[in-house]
Design a protein around this motif. Structure first.
Motif, short mmCIF file in Angstrom:
data_model
loop_
_atom_site.label_atom_id
_atom_site.label_comp_id
_atom_site.label_asym_id
_atom_site.label_seq_id
_atom_site.Cartn_x
_atom_site.Cartn_y
_atom_site.Cartn_z
N GLU A 256 0.80 -1.18 -0.07
CA GLU A 256 -0.01 0.04 0.00
C GLU A 256 0.89 1.23 0.07
O GLU A 256 1.65 1.39 0.80
N GLU A 269 1.80 0.56 4.09
CA GLU A 269 1.94 -0.91 4.69
C GLU A 269 1.98 -2.02 3.83
O GLU A 269 1.66 -1.70 2.58
N HIS A 275 -4.80 -9.08 -1.06
CA HIS A 275 -5.48 -8.01 -0.25
C HIS A 275 -6.93 -7.74 -0.55
O HIS A 275 -7.64 -8.08 -1.69
MG LIG Z 1 -4.14 -0.97 4.97
#
Ligand SMILES: [Mg+2]
Ligand SMILES: Nc1ncnc2c1ncn2[C@@H]1O[C@H](COP(=O)(O)OP(=O)(O)OP(=O)(O)O)[C@@H](O)[C@H]1O
Length: 379
Positions: A256, A269, A275
């Motif tokens: 991210e 992160e 995800h």
């Molecule tokens: Mg996140």
């Protein structure tokens, strides 16, 4: 048949299980509650607290899996380090899982590797939080070092707000460390997840960047491809490559980033697994993030990843303070747009703002319109 021990059986685990089953694996799905989404499609299941060291070791020794595949952060990762030393394959690697379980460890690692991040510090008391926030000197984000989906996360601009943030973080914290990360609030232009694939050989491949929008620290909708300048993609790829090569192993990672108005790429992160914002790939790519993770973790050749079409995903959420049994209404109405698709996760009961499904569509506008027609109702 390869035996997979899946640690965490939410919606991401469910889709991963389907991908693994399609290519001939045997999946044992684990979680703390019965009938979790992945358990509905797996071969076997185990219900226990994965933060319980003895119990986790017992389950690993009972099943002797070929691969241990974590799907959540709340796992006693020291057990996975031992398991790897004893010859088990931990996906993507025990190091990756251990470092990402706590925000402080992965953030320190990113800094060590020279990645650009927001200014940050850690605090273990209310006083320390106020002191560190004052040093940062801007509006700050406060997050427990161990939590996910925005739990315990808030923003603060003054000593009074920081006191509220400290309390909120303690309530949303997982595990036993009373520790928060306090970081500079980034007034970003947009944020992305870069799905990054690491093969055992060390080869790194990227999916098209995914743009996303978050509320209460939790993802609301995402779209792929994100409209990034070439230079932004290059910078993000370079940073993601450094991170995954450092963590090692094989699998897909969600990395991210915040992109600010000057086009700076700021690492936020990383999750060493599919995800939530990447659910859009079930609609856009020839192989979804789950298909990719499944193949790469088994050490199979990576197929050519193509973006078949642009698309968007939008969450279907339970209402605030919802609990108990439920029905979902309006799915037929949502499908009146003939290009819309959806997934219902099959979670056995409601919780406040719990993610119950996702709408998939060719554009964000269509995804939002379809999601508006769907209602999760407590019964
Ligand atoms: Mg996140
Ligand atoms: N320093 C910051 N400045 C501005 N916004 C932030 C900052 N930190 C977090 N956010 C916002 O909160 C969201 C969630 O934060 P983060 O990804 O750190 O938490 P998380 O609980 O791990 O979420 P998830 O598990 O859903 O990815 C970010 O995607 C971003 O929108």
């Amino acid at each position: 048949m390869k035996k997979i021990l899946l640690l965490g059986s939410g919606e991401l685990g469910k889709e991963l299980t389907i991908s693994l089953k399609r290519i001939g694996c045997n999946v044992i799905a684990c979680d703390a509650y019965e009938n979790a989404p992945a358990m509905q499609v797996s071969d076997k299941n185990e219900v226990f607290n994965m933060l319980d060291k003895e119990k986790l070791s017992e389950v690993i020794n009972k099943h002797k899996p070929d691969f241990i595949v974590p799907e959540v952060e709340a796992i006693e990762t020291n057990v996975l380090i031992d398991a790897e030393q004893n010859g088990y394959n931990v996906i993507p690697s025990a190091k990756a899982v251990n470092l990402t379980m706590n925000r402080d460890r992965i953030r320190d690692r990113a800094k060590h590797l020279g990645l650009k991040t927001a200014n940050f510090a850690y605090a273990e008391s209310e006083e320390e939080l106020i002191l560190e926030a004052n040093k940062i000197g801007t509006k700050v984000a406060v997050k427990p070092v161990m939590s996910s989906s925005g739990k315990g996360q808030s923003y603060a601009n003054s000593a009074d707000e920081l006191k509220v943030s400290w309390k909120f973080a303690l309530e949303g914290m997982r595990g036993n460390r009373k520790r928060v990360i306090v970081e500079e609030f980034i007034d970003f232009d947009y944020e992305i997840t870069l799905l990054t694939i690491l093969e055992k050989s060390g080869k790194v491949t990227f999916c098209n960047p995914i743009g996303h929008f978050q509320q209460r620290g939790d993802y609301q909708y995402s779209w792929q491809p994100a409209d990034c300048l070439h230079d932004v993609i290059k910078k993000a790829q370079e940073a993601a490559r450094k991170m995954v090569l450092d963590l090692g192993g094989s699998g897909i990672f969600g990395v991210e980033f915040f992109i600010d108005k000057k086009g700076e790429v700021i690492f936020s992160e990383l999750s060493p697994r599919p995800h939530d914002t990447g659910m859009v790939t079930m609609f856009t790519q020839n192989f979804s993030q789950f298909d990719i993770h499944a193949r790469v973790l088994l050490g199979m050749p990576l197929p050519e990843i193509k973006l078949n079409q642009s698309g968007a995903s939008h969450v279907i959420l339970a209402e605030e303070n919802a609990s108990g049994d439920y029905i979902i209404e309006g799915l037929g109405e949502a499908l009146e747009d003939k290009n819309v698709d959806y997934r219902i996760f099959g979670k056995p009961f409601l919780k406040s703002y719990r993610r119950m499904g996702v709408v998939l569509a060719p554009s964000l506008e269509q995804a939002k319109l379809a999601a508006k027609k769907i209602f999760v109702k407590a019964v």
